[in-house]
Design a protein around this motif. Structure first.
Motif, PDB file in Angstrom:
ATOM      1  N   THR A   7       0.026 -12.560  -2.712  1.00 35.80           N
ATOM      2  CA  THR A   7      -1.005 -11.837  -3.451  1.00 35.80           C
ATOM      3  C   THR A   7      -2.070 -11.354  -2.477  1.00 35.80           C
ATOM      4  O   THR A   7      -2.349 -12.006  -1.468  1.00 35.80           O
ATOM      5  N   VAL A   8      -2.643 -10.197  -2.772  1.00 39.32           N
ATOM      6  CA  VAL A   8      -3.670  -9.607  -1.907  1.00 39.32           C
ATOM      7  C   VAL A   8      -4.760  -8.986  -2.773  1.00 39.32           C
ATOM      8  O   VAL A   8      -4.461  -8.325  -3.776  1.00 39.32           O
ATOM      9  N   SER A   9      -6.013  -9.195  -2.374  1.00 38.64           N
ATOM     10  CA  SER A   9      -7.153  -8.604  -3.079  1.00 38.64           C
ATOM     11  C   SER A   9      -7.922  -7.684  -2.135  1.00 38.64           C
ATOM     12  O   SER A   9      -8.267  -8.094  -1.018  1.00 38.64           O
ATOM     13  N   PRO A  10      -8.210  -6.455  -2.546  1.00 40.09           N
ATOM     14  CA  PRO A  10      -9.084  -5.600  -1.734  1.00 40.09           C
ATOM     15  C   PRO A  10     -10.524  -6.082  -1.852  1.00 40.09           C
ATOM     16  O   PRO A  10     -10.939  -6.590  -2.897  1.00 40.09           O
ATOM     17  N   VAL A  11     -11.272  -5.919  -0.774  1.00 38.94           N
ATOM     18  CA  VAL A  11     -12.679  -6.319  -0.759  1.00 38.94           C
ATOM     19  C   VAL A  11     -13.533  -5.069  -0.584  1.00 38.94           C
ATOM     20  O   VAL A  11     -13.347  -4.323   0.386  1.00 38.94           O
ATOM     21  N   GLY A  36      -8.667  -4.126 -11.960  1.00 37.02           N
ATOM     22  CA  GLY A  36     -10.105  -4.094 -12.220  1.00 37.02           C
ATOM     23  C   GLY A  36     -10.625  -5.360 -12.852  1.00 37.02           C
ATOM     24  O   GLY A  36     -11.581  -5.332 -13.632  1.00 37.02           O
ATOM     25  N   GLY A  37     -10.002  -6.486 -12.522  1.00 37.01           N
ATOM     26  CA  GLY A  37     -10.422  -7.773 -13.061  1.00 37.01           C
ATOM     27  C   GLY A  37      -9.715  -8.163 -14.341  1.00 37.01           C
ATOM     28  O   GLY A  37      -9.867  -9.298 -14.815  1.00 37.01           O
ATOM     29  N   ARG A  38      -8.919  -7.261 -14.905  1.00 35.06           N
ATOM     30  CA  ARG A  38      -8.191  -7.550 -16.145  1.00 35.06           C
ATOM     31  C   ARG A  38      -6.763  -7.966 -15.823  1.00 35.06           C
ATOM     32  O   ARG A  38      -6.054  -7.285 -15.086  1.00 35.06           O
ATOM     33  N   GLU A  39      -6.348  -9.090 -16.397  1.00 38.33           N
ATOM     34  CA  GLU A  39      -5.016  -9.620 -16.152  1.00 38.33           C
ATOM     35  C   GLU A  39      -3.936  -8.682 -16.696  1.00 38.33           C
ATOM     36  O   GLU A  39      -4.067  -8.138 -17.796  1.00 38.33           O
ATOM     37  N   ASN A  40      -2.888  -8.501 -15.904  1.00 39.52           N
ATOM     38  CA  ASN A  40      -1.713  -7.756 -16.350  1.00 39.52           C
ATOM     39  C   ASN A  40      -0.875  -8.709 -17.201  1.00 39.52           C
ATOM     40  O   ASN A  40       0.010  -9.404 -16.704  1.00 39.52           O
ATOM     41  N   ARG A  41      -1.144  -8.746 -18.485  1.00 36.69           N
ATOM     42  CA  ARG A  41      -0.536  -9.749 -19.358  1.00 36.69           C
ATOM     43  C   ARG A  41       0.969  -9.552 -19.498  1.00 36.69           C
ATOM     44  O   ARG A  41       1.712 -10.524 -19.672  1.00 36.69           O
ATOM     45  N   ARG A  70     -17.263   0.831  -0.717  1.00 36.51           N
ATOM     46  CA  ARG A  70     -16.277   1.116   0.334  1.00 36.51           C
ATOM     47  C   ARG A  70     -15.330  -0.064   0.501  1.00 36.51           C
ATOM     48  O   ARG A  70     -15.743  -1.223   0.446  1.00 36.51           O
ATOM     49  N   LEU A  71     -14.078   0.257   0.730  1.00 39.28           N
ATOM     50  CA  LEU A  71     -13.101  -0.781   1.045  1.00 39.28           C
ATOM     51  C   LEU A  71     -13.350  -1.281   2.464  1.00 39.28           C
ATOM     52  O   LEU A  71     -13.309  -0.497   3.417  1.00 39.28           O
ATOM     53  N   VAL A  72     -13.604  -2.593   2.608  1.00 40.50           N
ATOM     54  CA  VAL A  72     -13.918  -3.123   3.934  1.00 40.50           C
ATOM     55  C   VAL A  72     -12.878  -4.121   4.434  1.00 40.50           C
ATOM     56  O   VAL A  72     -12.887  -4.500   5.606  1.00 40.50           O
ATOM     57  N   GLY A  73     -11.985  -4.570   3.556  1.00 40.32           N
ATOM     58  CA  GLY A  73     -10.998  -5.538   4.015  1.00 40.32           C
ATOM     59  C   GLY A  73     -10.080  -5.983   2.889  1.00 40.32           C
ATOM     60  O   GLY A  73     -10.166  -5.497   1.756  1.00 40.32           O
ATOM     61  N   PHE A  74      -9.201  -6.923   3.235  1.00 40.59           N
ATOM     62  CA  PHE A  74      -8.278  -7.495   2.259  1.00 40.59           C
ATOM     63  C   PHE A  74      -8.219  -9.005   2.460  1.00 40.59           C
ATOM     64  O   PHE A  74      -8.209  -9.492   3.598  1.00 40.59           O
ATOM     65  N   ALA A  75      -8.168  -9.718   1.347  1.00 40.80           N
ATOM     66  CA  ALA A  75      -7.953 -11.163   1.370  1.00 40.80           C
ATOM     67  C   ALA A  75      -6.570 -11.428   0.805  1.00 40.80           C
ATOM     68  O   ALA A  75      -6.250 -10.987  -0.298  1.00 40.80           O
ATOM     69  N   GLY A  76      -5.729 -12.123   1.582  1.00 42.75           N
ATOM     70  CA  GLY A  76      -4.353 -12.331   1.159  1.00 42.75           C
ATOM     71  C   GLY A  76      -3.940 -13.791   1.218  1.00 42.75           C
ATOM     72  O   GLY A  76      -4.524 -14.594   1.952  1.00 42.75           O
ATOM     73  N   ALA A  77      -2.918 -14.129   0.427  1.00 46.10           N
ATOM     74  CA  ALA A  77      -2.377 -15.483   0.426  1.00 46.10           C
ATOM     75  C   ALA A  77      -0.895 -15.442   0.080  1.00 46.10           C
ATOM     76  O   ALA A  77      -0.445 -14.574  -0.678  1.00 46.10           O
ATOM     77  N   LEU A  92       0.820  -1.213   0.000  1.00 46.64           N
ATOM     78  CA  LEU A  92       0.000   0.000   0.000  1.00 46.64           C
ATOM     79  C   LEU A  92       0.855   1.265   0.000  1.00 46.64           C
ATOM     80  O   LEU A  92       0.378   2.338  -0.380  1.00 46.64           O
ATOM     81  N   ALA A  93       2.103   1.148   0.419  1.00 51.25           N
ATOM     82  CA  ALA A  93       3.006   2.294   0.318  1.00 51.25           C
ATOM     83  C   ALA A  93       3.359   2.571  -1.135  1.00 51.25           C
ATOM     84  O   ALA A  93       3.645   3.718  -1.511  1.00 51.25           O
ATOM     85  N   GLU A  94       3.332   1.523  -1.960  1.00 53.46           N
ATOM     86  CA  GLU A  94       3.623   1.661  -3.390  1.00 53.46           C
ATOM     87  C   GLU A  94       2.347   1.924  -4.201  1.00 53.46           C
ATOM     88  O   GLU A  94       2.363   2.674  -5.180  1.00 53.46           O
ATOM     89  N   ILE A  95       1.259   1.266  -3.808  1.00 53.25           N
ATOM     90  CA  ILE A  95      -0.028   1.403  -4.497  1.00 53.25           C
ATOM     91  C   ILE A  95      -1.066   1.787  -3.443  1.00 53.25           C
ATOM     92  O   ILE A  95      -1.632   0.912  -2.780  1.00 53.25           O
ATOM     93  N   PRO A  96      -1.322   3.068  -3.229  1.00 51.56           N
ATOM     94  CA  PRO A  96      -2.218   3.513  -2.146  1.00 51.56           C
ATOM     95  C   PRO A  96      -3.631   2.966  -2.285  1.00 51.56           C
ATOM     96  O   PRO A  96      -4.086   2.623  -3.386  1.00 51.56           O
ATOM     97  N   LYS A  97      -4.315   2.902  -1.151  1.00 50.46           N
ATOM     98  CA  LYS A  97      -5.685   2.392  -1.136  1.00 50.46           C
ATOM     99  C   LYS A  97      -6.599   3.179  -2.080  1.00 50.46           C
ATOM    100  O   LYS A  97      -7.534   2.623  -2.650  1.00 50.46           O
ATOM    101  N   GLU A  98      -6.294   4.467  -2.243  1.00 53.17           N
ATOM    102  CA  GLU A  98      -7.130   5.302  -3.102  1.00 53.17           C
ATOM    103  C   GLU A  98      -7.073   4.863  -4.568  1.00 53.17           C
ATOM    104  O   GLU A  98      -7.950   5.208  -5.356  1.00 53.17           O
ATOM    105  N   GLU A  99      -6.039   4.112  -4.932  1.00 53.67           N
ATOM    106  CA  GLU A  99      -5.890   3.652  -6.314  1.00 53.67           C
ATOM    107  C   GLU A  99      -6.465   2.250  -6.526  1.00 53.67           C
ATOM    108  O   GLU A  99      -6.412   1.730  -7.644  1.00 53.67           O
ATOM    109  N   LEU A 100      -7.003   1.653  -5.478  1.00 55.34           N
ATOM    110  CA  LEU A 100      -7.546   0.296  -5.584  1.00 55.34           C
ATOM    111  C   LEU A 100      -9.007   0.330  -5.988  1.00 55.34           C
ATOM    112  O   LEU A 100      -9.731   1.281  -5.692  1.00 55.34           O
ATOM    113  N   LYS A 101      -9.427  -0.751  -6.651  1.00 57.13           N
ATOM    114  CA  LYS A 101     -10.822  -0.874  -7.077  1.00 57.13           C
ATOM    115  C   LYS A 101     -11.193  -2.347  -7.112  1.00 57.13           C
ATOM    116  O   LYS A 101     -10.309  -3.215  -7.069  1.00 57.13           O
ATOM    117  N   PRO A 102     -12.490  -2.654  -7.171  1.00 57.86           N
ATOM    118  CA  PRO A 102     -12.907  -4.060  -7.236  1.00 57.86           C
ATOM    119  C   PRO A 102     -12.247  -4.774  -8.416  1.00 57.86           C
ATOM    120  O   PRO A 102     -12.142  -4.214  -9.510  1.00 57.86           O
TER     121      PRO A 102
END
Length: 242
Positions: A110-114, A160-165, A119-126, A79-89
């Motif tokens: 890997t981590v996914s914002p929820v 946004g659901g699109r793979e970074n090819r 509203r951002l309510v959490g993160f799922a990580g593995a 999040l220091a590199e990619i702030p929460k404000e730049e995250l989306k479903p």
């Protein structure tokens, strides 16, 4: 839950147990959809559910302890590199940077914002130990981290659901067992999708708008438990260097 917003012990235990079951279900999804024996037979992985600030709420019951403890810290580096404000479903963050994550390149996090109602309510990580990441096969023989293989700085694996090819092509070109590595990464994303879905169901069922109050309560109880354990130690001085 009382009108004051505090959770009584029984309610709190029920809610926390359900959060743990969410992390366990995510782990089961990772385990069953993984490709490598490192995950399927060695259980060298962990899944963690975190709140919107990245604090740990629950982890899977058979997770690697070091992965469990480090994943929230790794998220903060991300999040220091990619702030929460730049995250989306649909976003999925990824890194294996040893200084931000578990200490060597073979472990990919890997981590996914929820999000809920925008509203951002959490993160799922593995985190999983990959069967290969390029470089020298036996990392203990390496004299520097550059010999260990491909270093992935915090970036979006999915935007946004699109793979970074471009990123996936780079990973595929730098590992020996492509199907196993990419399969295990995909299994982590699957696990996080399961975790996110179950978390949203949890919030709908409980009537909670987010995890903030529950997280604060759990963190406070953990703090009290740790302080109690420390106070029970006999008087003395201990030293440790790592």
């Amino acid at each position: 839950m009382t009108d004051a917003g505090r959770f009584d012990p029984v309610t709190l235990q029920i809610l926390w147990s359900r959060l743990i079951s969410i992390a366990d279900e995510a782990a089961a999804a990772l385990h069953r959809t993984s490709f490598s024996t490192i995950v399927r037979e060695s259980n060298d992985f962990a899944t963690v559910l975190m709140d919107a600030d990245g604090a740990s709420l629950a982890e899977n019951s058979i997770g690697i302890p070091s992965f469990v403890g480090l994943l929230p810290r790794t998220l903060k580096h991300m999040l220091a590199e990619i702030p929460k404000e730049e995250l989306k479903p649909g976003d999925v963050l990824i890194t294996n940077d040893p200084w931000m994550a578990t200490g060597h390149l073979l472990d990919i996090t890997t981590v996914s914002p929820v999000f809920r109602k925008g509203r951002l309510v959490g993160f799922a990580g593995a985190t999983s130990h990959m069967p290969d990441i390029g470089g020298v096969l036996w990392s203990a023989d390496c004299q520097e981290v550059l010999e260990e293989g491909l270093r992935i700085l915090p970036t979006k694996l999915y935007d946004g659901g699109r793979e970074n090819r471009e990123l996936t092509r780079m990973i595929r070109a730098n590992v020996r067992v492509v199907d196993q590595v990419m399969g295990d990464i995909a299994a982590q994303v699957t696990a996080q999708t399961v975790c996110a879905r179950r978390l949203l169901e949890f919030l709908d069922d409980t009537g909670l708008e987010d995890l903030a109050e529950l997280s604060t309560t759990l963190q406070a109880r953990a703090d009290v438990a740790m302080r109690k354990a420390i106070s029970a130690l006999p008087a003395g001085t201990w030293h440790h260097v790592i």
